[in-house]
Scaffold this active site. Structure first.
Site, PDB file in Angstrom:
ATOM      1  N   GLY A 162       0.871  -1.171   0.000  1.00  0.00           N
ATOM      2  CA  GLY A 162       0.000   0.000   0.000  1.00  0.00           C
ATOM      3  C   GLY A 162       0.904   1.214   0.000  1.00  0.00           C
ATOM      4  O   GLY A 162       2.043   1.134  -0.443  1.00  0.00           O
ATOM      5  N   SER A 217       3.105   3.477   2.253  1.00  0.00           N
ATOM      6  CA  SER A 217       3.643   3.378   3.613  1.00  0.00           C
ATOM      7  C   SER A 217       3.362   4.634   4.425  1.00  0.00           C
ATOM      8  O   SER A 217       3.176   4.550   5.638  1.00  0.00           O
ATOM      9  CB  SER A 217       5.141   3.095   3.566  1.00  0.00           C
ATOM     10  OG  SER A 217       5.815   4.137   2.891  1.00  0.00           O
ATOM     11  N   CYS A 262       6.468  -4.985   0.906  1.00  0.00           N
ATOM     12  CA  CYS A 262       6.601  -3.680   0.258  1.00  0.00           C
ATOM     13  C   CYS A 262       6.403  -2.540   1.261  1.00  0.00           C
ATOM     14  O   CYS A 262       7.296  -2.266   2.042  1.00  0.00           O
ATOM     15  CB  CYS A 262       5.648  -3.585  -0.940  1.00  0.00           C
ATOM     16  SG  CYS A 262       6.007  -2.191  -2.022  1.00  0.00           S
ATOM     17  N   ARG A 276      13.126   3.771  -0.089  1.00  0.00           N
ATOM     18  CA  ARG A 276      11.800   3.815  -0.732  1.00  0.00           C
ATOM     19  C   ARG A 276      11.939   4.068  -2.224  1.00  0.00           C
ATOM     20  O   ARG A 276      12.866   4.736  -2.648  1.00  0.00           O
ATOM     21  CB  ARG A 276      10.945   4.938  -0.128  1.00  0.00           C
ATOM     22  CG  ARG A 276      10.413   4.639   1.265  1.00  0.00           C
ATOM     23  CD  ARG A 276       9.425   5.722   1.681  1.00  0.00           C
ATOM     24  NE  ARG A 276       8.329   5.809   0.713  1.00  0.00           N
ATOM     25  CZ  ARG A 276       7.430   6.807   0.680  1.00  0.00           C
ATOM     26  NH1 ARG A 276       7.501   7.783   1.527  1.00  0.00           N
ATOM     27  NH2 ARG A 276       6.484   6.801  -0.223  1.00  0.00           N
ATOM     28  N   ILE A 333       6.373  -3.277  -7.249  1.00  0.00           N
ATOM     29  CA  ILE A 333       5.582  -2.125  -7.646  1.00  0.00           C
ATOM     30  C   ILE A 333       6.039  -0.885  -6.883  1.00  0.00           C
ATOM     31  O   ILE A 333       5.868  -0.823  -5.670  1.00  0.00           O
ATOM     32  CB  ILE A 333       4.090  -2.413  -7.414  1.00  0.00           C
ATOM     33  CG1 ILE A 333       3.720  -3.600  -8.298  1.00  0.00           C
ATOM     34  CG2 ILE A 333       3.233  -1.178  -7.721  1.00  0.00           C
ATOM     35  CD1 ILE A 333       2.342  -4.045  -8.227  1.00  0.00           C
ATOM     36  N   HIS A 367       5.619  -8.536  -3.795  1.00  0.00           N
ATOM     37  CA  HIS A 367       4.248  -8.849  -3.383  1.00  0.00           C
ATOM     38  C   HIS A 367       3.854 -10.297  -3.677  1.00  0.00           C
ATOM     39  O   HIS A 367       3.192 -10.556  -4.687  1.00  0.00           O
ATOM     40  CB  HIS A 367       3.268  -7.940  -4.115  1.00  0.00           C
ATOM     41  CG  HIS A 367       3.424  -6.494  -3.806  1.00  0.00           C
ATOM     42  ND1 HIS A 367       2.885  -5.922  -2.675  1.00  0.00           N
ATOM     43  CD2 HIS A 367       4.051  -5.503  -4.463  1.00  0.00           C
ATOM     44  CE1 HIS A 367       3.175  -4.637  -2.648  1.00  0.00           C
ATOM     45  NE2 HIS A 367       3.892  -4.356  -3.734  1.00  0.00           N
ATOM     46  N   GLU A 397       1.507 -11.800  -2.507  1.00  0.00           N
ATOM     47  CA  GLU A 397       0.042 -11.857  -2.492  1.00  0.00           C
ATOM     48  C   GLU A 397      -0.576 -11.541  -3.849  1.00  0.00           C
ATOM     49  O   GLU A 397      -1.779 -11.719  -4.037  1.00  0.00           O
ATOM     50  CB  GLU A 397      -0.518 -10.926  -1.403  1.00  0.00           C
ATOM     51  CG  GLU A 397      -0.432  -9.421  -1.694  1.00  0.00           C
ATOM     52  CD  GLU A 397       0.939  -8.790  -1.431  1.00  0.00           C
ATOM     53  OE1 GLU A 397       1.928  -9.540  -1.242  1.00  0.00           O
ATOM     54  OE2 GLU A 397       1.019  -7.549  -1.427  1.00  0.00           O
TER      55      GLU A 397
END
Lengths: 297, 218
Positions: free
Chosen positions: B47, B49, B79, B106, B143, B180, B182
């Protein structure tokens, strides 16, 4: 083992939209507004020259923002930056991609450049978001390569009624597809004007293949929570924040209401003492030509 | 029964919940401090951060999550989650848990047009990989991803990009991935994390306090 990095895959494009879920994307027109939005917890910003309420008030042809403005906003924040191009204006989209924006909104808020065709979004490395009023329109845009969908609502009005109408249409039509027999789906695809493969996929999975946000008319924390409870994945707020009397507090409140959308105690608490919301417009008083949502084919 | 929490303030928490459901594990979305109680493990999803960090501070989740981790319960950040766990993320002013002894950069690979997928070799997944697929790489989706620039004592590197960039780490019961899992159908990283929950390794060793990064306080 293949060690080649692959960029701009469908999964990478849709993936960024998945990272934005549960969040609020805010329209900003300067570096200062972008920093206020980021501080308030926005998960992305939309870089604009004018918010939709001003575009509506000032009239004329609304175009892609000045690259200088977009770069200034990209410099100011670490969260993703989106920018709008006109419907069908693939060169504005090329320019935005060259600037390095993270997402392009092919938007009905700007004056359309093509009254028959949208952009072939598969040709771009940067992902696109597009507006829709119903499921057929959503699936046409996804067929063209949109990696994210939003309701159109009626931008710049501060009136949630059209966003509700569009979200109910999309989500209701998905439920209806799920109840159909397989042989009925081709006729339905023809009727909706949507690609058959996508209609079949939605009937099987019960959801859009991409993330679906609400946009167009969100002005209060309760508006945001309403859209989330209806079943969208996140919220765009356009004029609603920086046209209100206390943008920072309102922005924070809308972010919190989006996270805790099922918790009325939280929504009640964050809604207190926010000052004046943006002035609203009765959508029924708008002449047909003043409606932005009817743009898009 | 094992219950795994997924921090649900913002981001792709439902994707984690769905993978856990497919693996037959009960998942709980965590938005309030009291929802941390009784969990066997916690996932901090992808998402933004900054958004996740600010909402975590606002809703008093930072100290309960630090206590949860200090009690030796497994936690995994993907992430944005990796960023939130890190001790040091350079110049950014945003709330951090500061429990994972690494320096994270980042947006280390650039903007969205530079986001990518790549096959990774992850030897640590051997225990959760069927023998006939032993050579199978892990398809990792990055991403606007962070990268681990330096690791402190006690941190094991689980995966690197071909150019040597560190993208997955473990410090005892704390797992961090810059990518990720997921977003793919490969459930091996989730199964690896579930193994960490069933078989905790050693006790808790405190790490240094956040230094140049903002310490998140209520």
């Amino acid at each position: 083992m293949a060690e080649e990095k692959q960029v701009a895959t469908w999964r990478v494009k849709v993936g960024l939209a998945q990272m934005l879920k549960g969040g609020v994307i805010m329209d900003v027109t300067s570096a200062e507004e972008a920093r206020i939005a980021e501080d308030a917890g926005a998960c992305a910003v939309m870089a604009l020259e004018r918010v939709p309420a001003d575009i509506r008030a000032q009239g004329g042809v609304a175009r892609m923002a000045d690259p200088e403005k977009i770069l200034e906003i990209m410099e100011a924040v670490s969260i993703p930056v989106m920018a709008k191009c006109r419907i069908g204006h693939f060169v504005e989209a090329q320019v935005l991609e060259a600037l390095g924006v993270d997402f392009i909104d092919e938007s009905e808020v700007l004056t359309p450049a093509d009254e028959e065709h949208h952009i072939d979004k598969h040709q771009f490395k940067v992902p696109f978001v597009c507006g829709c009023r119903n499921l057929g329109e959503a699936l046409r845009r996804i067929g063209e390569g949109a990696a994210m969908i939003r309701t159109k609502g009626e931008a710049g009005t501060g009136n949630i009624v059209e966003a509700v109408r569009h979200a109910r249409a999309v989500l209701g039509e998905i439920r209806r597809l799920q109840s159909m027999r397989p042989e009925e789906l081709m006729a339905e695809a023809k009727k909706m004007g949507a690609p058959y493969e996508l209609v079949k996929e939605v009937a099987e999975t019960g959801r859009l293949p991409v993330v679906n946000f609400a946009a167009g008319g969100v002005a209060t924390p309760a508006d945001a929570a309403l859209m989330m409870q209806l079943g969208v994945d996140g919220i765009f707020v356009g004029s609603g924040i920086f046209k209100s009397s206390n943008p920072y507090e309102r922005a924070k409140a809308i972010v919190e209401a989006t996270t805790h959308y099922n918790d009325p105690d939280v929504i009640a608490r964050v809604s207190r003492g926010l000052g004046e919301a943006m002035p609203g417009l009765d959508v029924r008083q708008l002449a047909e030509a003043e409606r932005l949502a009817t743009r898009g084919w | 029964m094992t219950t795994v929490g997924v921090l649900a303030l913002q981001g792709d928490f439902r994707e984690h919940v769905e993978v856990l459901a497919r693996l037959g594990v009960e998942a709980r979305e965590v938005r309030r401090a009291d929802e941390v109680d009784g969990l066997d493990g916690l996932i901090i999803p992808g998402g933004e951060s900054t958004t996740i960090g600010r909402l975590a501070v606002k809703y008093g989740l930072v100290e309960p999550i630090r206590r949860f981790i200090a009690a030796g319960r497994p936690v995994w950040g993907t992430c944005a989650g990796l960023i939130f766990l890190a001790r040091d993320i350079g110049g950014y002013d945003q709330p951090l848990l500061g429990v994972l002894n690494v320096v994270v950069e980042r947006n280390a690979f650039g903007r969205q047009v530079d986001s990518f997928e790549v096959d990774l070799s992850v030897p640590a997944l051997a225990d959760v990989t069927p023998p006939e697929e032993a050579e199978r790489p892990f398809r990792a989706v990055f991403i606007r991803a962070p990268a681990v620039k330096a690791v402190g004592p006690g941190v094991q590197v689980l995966a690197r990009l071909p150019d040597g960039t560190i993208v997955a780490v473990r410090q005892e019961h704390i797992l961090g991935t810059a990518f990720h899992p997921e977003l793919t159908d490969d459930t091996r990283f989730h199964r690896y994390f579930l193994q960490m929950i069933h078989a905790p390794v050693g006790g808790w060793r405190p790490v240094t306090t956040p230094t140049n990064a903002t310490r998140a306080e209520e």
